[in-house]
Structure formats: C-alpha cells, structure tokens
Design a protein around this motif. Structure first.
Motif, PDB file in Angstrom:
ATOM      1  N   SER A 312       0.405   2.404  -9.281  1.00  0.00           N
ATOM      2  CA  SER A 312       1.297   2.596  -8.297  1.00  0.00           C
ATOM      3  C   SER A 312       1.497   4.000  -7.749  1.00  0.00           C
ATOM      4  CB  SER A 312       2.475   1.862  -8.259  1.00  0.00           C
ATOM      5  OG  SER A 312       2.378   0.479  -8.641  1.00  0.00           O
ATOM      6  N   LEU A 313       1.106   4.925  -8.550  1.00  0.00           N
ATOM      7  CA  LEU A 313       1.367   6.468  -8.617  1.00  0.00           C
ATOM      8  C   LEU A 313       0.661   7.274  -7.692  1.00  0.00           C
ATOM      9  CD1 LEU A 313       3.565   8.554  -9.692  1.00  0.00           C
ATOM     10  CD2 LEU A 313       1.927   9.151 -11.440  1.00  0.00           C
ATOM     11  N   PHE A 314      -0.771   6.532  -7.707  1.00  0.00           N
ATOM     12  CA  PHE A 314      -1.654   7.319  -6.979  1.00  0.00           C
ATOM     13  C   PHE A 314      -1.420   6.968  -5.506  1.00  0.00           C
ATOM     14  CE2 PHE A 314      -4.241   6.120 -10.839  1.00  0.00           C
ATOM     15  CZ  PHE A 314      -3.825   7.162 -11.565  1.00  0.00           C
ATOM     16  N   PRO A 315      -1.306   6.036  -4.832  1.00  0.00           N
ATOM     17  CA  PRO A 315      -1.290   6.131  -3.400  1.00  0.00           C
ATOM     18  C   PRO A 315       0.146   6.546  -3.127  1.00  0.00           C
ATOM     19  CG  PRO A 315      -0.883   3.627  -4.196  1.00  0.00           C
ATOM     20  CD  PRO A 315      -1.678   4.620  -5.440  1.00  0.00           C
ATOM     21  N   ALA A 316       1.279   6.502  -3.956  1.00  0.00           N
ATOM     22  CA  ALA A 316       2.511   6.925  -3.433  1.00  0.00           C
ATOM     23  C   ALA A 316       2.315   8.564  -3.290  1.00  0.00           C
ATOM     24  CB  ALA A 316       3.462   6.434  -4.562  1.00  0.00           C
ATOM     25  N   MET A 317       1.524   9.161  -4.384  1.00  0.00           N
ATOM     26  CA  MET A 317       1.422  10.514  -4.394  1.00  0.00           C
ATOM     27  C   MET A 317       0.592  11.110  -3.023  1.00  0.00           C
ATOM     28  SD  MET A 317       2.079  13.649  -5.386  1.00  0.00           S
ATOM     29  CE  MET A 317       2.661  13.105  -7.024  1.00  0.00           C
ATOM     30  N   ASP A 318      -0.536  10.272  -2.798  1.00  0.00           N
ATOM     31  CA  ASP A 318      -1.416  10.588  -1.729  1.00  0.00           C
ATOM     32  C   ASP A 318      -0.511  10.488  -0.393  1.00  0.00           C
ATOM     33  OD1 ASP A 318      -3.707  11.708  -2.853  1.00  0.00           O
ATOM     34  OD2 ASP A 318      -4.546   9.420  -2.848  1.00  0.00           O
ATOM     35  N   THR A 319       0.237   9.456  -0.032  1.00  0.00           N
ATOM     36  CA  THR A 319       1.082   9.062   0.998  1.00  0.00           C
ATOM     37  C   THR A 319       2.227  10.307   1.079  1.00  0.00           C
ATOM     38  OG1 THR A 319       0.762   6.892   0.701  1.00  0.00           O
ATOM     39  CG2 THR A 319       2.747   7.592   2.174  1.00  0.00           C
ATOM     40  N   TYR A 320       2.628  10.783  -0.220  1.00  0.00           N
ATOM     41  CA  TYR A 320       3.772  11.771   0.251  1.00  0.00           C
ATOM     42  C   TYR A 320       3.134  13.098   0.453  1.00  0.00           C
ATOM     43  CZ  TYR A 320       6.414  15.890  -1.937  1.00  0.00           C
ATOM     44  OH  TYR A 320       6.858  16.950  -2.017  1.00  0.00           O
ATOM     45  N   LEU A 321       2.116  13.328   0.114  1.00  0.00           N
ATOM     46  CA  LEU A 321       1.230  14.759   0.287  1.00  0.00           C
ATOM     47  C   LEU A 321       0.704  14.743   1.804  1.00  0.00           C
ATOM     48  CD1 LEU A 321      -0.852  15.423  -2.930  1.00  0.00           C
ATOM     49  CD2 LEU A 321       1.252  16.918  -1.992  1.00  0.00           C
ATOM     50  N   LEU A 322       0.066  13.681   2.324  1.00  0.00           N
ATOM     51  CA  LEU A 322      -0.774  13.677   3.497  1.00  0.00           C
ATOM     52  C   LEU A 322       0.436  13.463   4.493  1.00  0.00           C
ATOM     53  CD1 LEU A 322      -3.883  11.762   2.294  1.00  0.00           C
ATOM     54  CD2 LEU A 322      -3.659  14.306   2.996  1.00  0.00           C
ATOM     55  N   ASP A 323       1.327  12.556   4.168  1.00  0.00           N
ATOM     56  CA  ASP A 323       2.561  12.602   5.327  1.00  0.00           C
ATOM     57  C   ASP A 323       3.388  13.834   5.454  1.00  0.00           C
ATOM     58  OD1 ASP A 323       3.559  10.745   7.207  1.00  0.00           O
ATOM     59  OD2 ASP A 323       4.998   9.987   5.983  1.00  0.00           O
ATOM     60  N   THR A 324       3.426  14.359   4.372  1.00  0.00           N
ATOM     61  CA  THR A 324       4.487  15.690   4.337  1.00  0.00           C
ATOM     62  C   THR A 324       3.796  17.031   5.055  1.00  0.00           C
ATOM     63  OG1 THR A 324       5.869  14.843   2.527  1.00  0.00           O
ATOM     64  CG2 THR A 324       6.062  17.014   2.972  1.00  0.00           C
ATOM     65  N   LEU A 325       2.472  17.052   4.540  1.00  0.00           N
ATOM     66  CA  LEU A 325       1.838  18.135   5.157  1.00  0.00           C
ATOM     67  C   LEU A 325       1.486  18.213   6.741  1.00  0.00           C
ATOM     68  CD1 LEU A 325      -0.491  18.548   2.087  1.00  0.00           C
ATOM     69  CD2 LEU A 325       1.336  20.156   2.566  1.00  0.00           C
ATOM     70  N   PRO A 326       1.605  19.145   7.229  1.00  0.00           N
ATOM     71  CA  PRO A 326       1.208  19.109   8.577  1.00  0.00           C
ATOM     72  C   PRO A 326       0.041  19.445   9.109  1.00  0.00           C
ATOM     73  CG  PRO A 326       2.121  21.189   8.047  1.00  0.00           C
ATOM     74  CD  PRO A 326       2.525  20.362   6.890  1.00  0.00           C
ATOM     75  N   ASP A 327      -0.501  19.067  10.362  1.00  0.00           N
ATOM     76  CA  ASP A 327      -1.878  19.141  10.774  1.00  0.00           C
ATOM     77  C   ASP A 327      -2.324  20.286  10.518  1.00  0.00           C
ATOM     78  OD1 ASP A 327      -1.771  16.176  11.686  1.00  0.00           O
ATOM     79  OD2 ASP A 327      -1.703  16.842  13.760  1.00  0.00           O
ATOM     80  N   THR A 328      -1.585  21.395  10.664  1.00  0.00           N
ATOM     81  CA  THR A 328      -2.183  22.721  10.460  1.00  0.00           C
ATOM     82  C   THR A 328      -2.689  23.263   9.001  1.00  0.00           C
ATOM     83  OG1 THR A 328      -0.226  23.643  10.366  1.00  0.00           O
ATOM     84  CG2 THR A 328      -1.218  23.468  12.677  1.00  0.00           C
ATOM     85  N   THR A 329      -2.182  22.463   8.238  1.00  0.00           N
ATOM     86  CA  THR A 329      -2.451  22.905   6.543  1.00  0.00           C
ATOM     87  C   THR A 329      -2.870  21.726   5.781  1.00  0.00           C
ATOM     88  OG1 THR A 329      -0.115  22.498   6.093  1.00  0.00           O
ATOM     89  CG2 THR A 329      -0.767  24.624   6.768  1.00  0.00           C
TER      90      THR A 329
END
Length: 391
Positions: A312-329
């Motif tokens: 459960s930790l893996f998709p939660a972390m990927d979602t956190y990062l890829l949803d939080t980080l903007p397109d430019t970075t």
C-alpha cells in the motif's frame, strides 16, 4: 491508437521489469546449492540487482529532459532482453552478478520513464492509474515463486531449471519491447514535461518533497529488501516445510495486488502525508507481529497482512510525488527522488545477509529494524505537525 492501448503495453512492461527484480529471491536456495555460496554472497547478489536499479535513475532523469519518455522505455526493454540472455548463459556466480546488475539497470530505467509517462497520460486520475500500473508490477511479484517452482519442477538439471527462468524473461522482454514501440508510435503522447529541462534546478526547488519521499520509502524499503529477499530462508528458520516456505512469499506478494488498487484510490482521496505515515505505522506493527508468531496459520496470516500493508505504501508514495510535483519539475524531481531512495534501500539484503553470517537470528535482525522504523515514524510525525512536509 489510443493512450489506453499504450497504457496496456506499459502495464506489460512493468510486469517484466519487476519480475526481473524479484525473481532472484525464490532462486537464492538454488544459487546457494549450484554455486556453493553462503547467505552473505546470496544477499550480495540480490543487493546488486537493486543497486543496478538505483544506478541509472539520476542519469535517466537528465536524459528525460532531452529525450521523450517512450524512447527511454524502449531502451529499458532492450537492456532487459540482453541482461536476461546473459543470465541464462552465466557459467558462474560472478557472471550471474553482472547479469543481475544489468537486469536491475533495466528496471531503474523503466521506472523513471514509465511511471512519469503513466502519470502524464492520465493527469486527472494519477492515483487510479498508478494503482493499476502498480498492480501489474505486483502480479509479477506474485507469480515469481510459482514460476520458479514450475521451472525447477520441469527440469532435471540446473540448465533446464533456473536458467529457463531467465530465458523466458529474455524472450518475453523482446516481444513486449516491440509491442510498446508499435503502440507508442500510434498514440497521442502528452506534452506535460516539455518545460522540464533543468534537473539540478528541479532538485533545488523540490528538495523538501524529494527528501520526504526518500526518508519514508527509502528507509522502509531498506528494511523490506532485507525481509522479502530472505523470506523463504526465514520461513524455513521458522519451521515451515521447503515447499510452503518458498510459496509463503507468494502470499506476501499476492496480498499486494489489491493493495495497489485500493491504496491508489485512497491516495487520490485522502491527505497524502497523514496517509503515508499511517501506512508506515501499520508496517511497523506487522514487523513486530512477524517476529513474534510461529506456526503455519499465524505466519501465513501475518504474511498476508504484511504484504498488503507494505505494498500500500508504494502507490501512495508515487501518487504523493507525481500529484504534488508540477509539470515543470516532475520528471527531474521524481528521478532525483527515485535514485536517492533506491540507493538507501538497495543495501538491505546485503546487510541482512552479513548479519546472518555473523550469527544473528532473523527475529533479532527484523525486530531491531522495526524499532529503527519507530524512530523514523516519530520524527516524521513531528515534522508533519510542524508543517515541514509538503502537501
């Protein structure tokens, strides 16, 4: 040709690259018997796979500022095909270690480019598609032990046993790479990362988000590496039969299949950091339970719960990062995170193997690891209360 078809082929690709990483765990006892190595060397072999997975992630992040994502995915398929072929023909443990690094390299290249591409194909439902993509990856982990069991059962000699595992991977990787090429050529590809052209600048800008991911998943992954790669030997040490011990890992990975789907959807709906810390706390509880129980049924039950929680930790972390980080970075910052996280966790198996070689019991090693994670959790909770962790 739609993005959906490309997404389907990417799910096939992630299945193969993850199989390349996890298939070594149920084969450790075979390598020990075939090459006459000890647990420390076996642990080093697995560590090399994950070191290989960590090594290309930062360079790939830079490449993604210059090259379209799908080209890098194709390169990962080529590397996996060649490395699996090399492993099939390995005459000794030294050559097999080189092949293990190559198979790890393929996974590292893929996960940086593939995860970013998937999140940008469907930007409105990042958690859902990362959950599906992660489920495909997890299905490889579930099928690894049964796949190995069948391959070993069909063969009379080693050449028809564990080598057949790597030969099948090589053929499948070649076919899937061709399929990804065809679907990518006809799909409408996203342009979300067009402005992501400064790797170091992204790292400086997003350092708090990157550090949050590295601390949580890097350290938890370090512990998990040591646990799951020695799971068969650990279950033997707990008194289970060889057949049950080998396939106990299937229970762990099987519980991770619904975890990816459910956790990905929850990550879309819940506050990211509190959810991540809650999953980390549950993993710590599972480790303490694992070292405390004995007997077939209690061990299988705890194995299933542990598998569900950690995956459960893996998709939660990927979602956190890829949803939080903007397109430019996004692509660059995710690469920096992923490379740093993998370097932290890669040595887990080697450390456990070394401690076992020094005479420490599995229960003592894993119990101490759980206690260390408690310290991490308390520190992250304090940081979250102080609003130091990005949301």
């Amino acid at each position: 040709m739609s993005r959906g078809r490309l997404f389907g082929t990417l799910c096939g690709a992630v299945f193969l690259v993850n199989m390349a990483r996890v298939v070594f765990a149920p084969l450790l006892s075979e390598f020990i018997d075939t090459f006459g190595i000890g647990e420390a060397t076996a642990g080093l072999l697995v560590t090399l796979v994950w070191v290989g997975s960590a090594a290309p992630r930062l360079p790939v992040g830079w490449v993604l500022t210059r090259v379209p994502r799908h080209y890098v995915v194709l390169a990962a398929g080529v590397v996996l095909t060649l490395a699996s072929t090399f492993a099939t023909l390995a005459p000794g443990i030294d050559v097999l270690m080189i092949a293990a690094v190559g198979m790890g390299l393929a996974s590292g290249v893929y996960f940086i480019a593939g995860n970013t591409l998937v999140s940008e194909l469907f930007p409105e439902t990042v958690g859902r598609v990362m959950g599906i993509h992660g489920t495909a990856s997890q299905l490889a982990a579930v099928s690894a032990a049964p796949f190995v069991t069948v391959a070993l059962g069909l063969g009379i000699e080693a050449v028809a046993g564990w080598r057949a595992v790597f030969a099948a991977l090589a053929v499948a990787a070649a076919l899937l790479t061709a399929l990804v090429f065809l679907t990518a050529r006809g799909a409408e590809l996203p342009e979300a990362g067009a402005e992501d052209r400064d790797l170091l600048g992204a790292a400086r800008t997003e350092w708090r988000t990157i550090l949050t991911g590295v601390l949580i998943l890097g350290v938890a992954g370090f512990v998990w590496q040591g646990v799951f790669n020695f799971y068969e030997l650990y279950m033997l040490d707990k008194g289970l039969s060889p057949y049950v011990a080998r396939n106990a890992l299937t229970v762990v990975f099987g519980a991770g299949v619904p975890a990816f789907l459910i956790s990905g959807r929850l990550a879309d709906r819940l506050p990211h950091v509190p959810y991540l810390l809650g999953v980390l706390a549950a993993f710590i509880a599972c480790l303490f339970a694992l070292v405390s129980v004995s007997g077939l049924v209690p061990l299988l039950v705890v194995s299933a719960v542990t598998g569900y929680v950690i995956h459960s930790l893996f998709p939660a972390m990927d979602t956190y990062l890829l949803d939080t980080l903007p397109d430019t970075t996004r692509g660059s910052a995710y690469a920096v995170y992923s490379a740093s996280m993998m370097i932290v966790q890669a040595a887990g198996s080697s450390v456990v193997g070394t401690l076992r070689g020094a005479g420490f019991a599995y229960d003592a090693v894993f119990g101490a690891a759980a206690a260390g994670l408690v310290v991490l959790l308390l520190g992250m909770m304090i940081a979250q209360r102080a609003s130091w962790l990005p949301e």
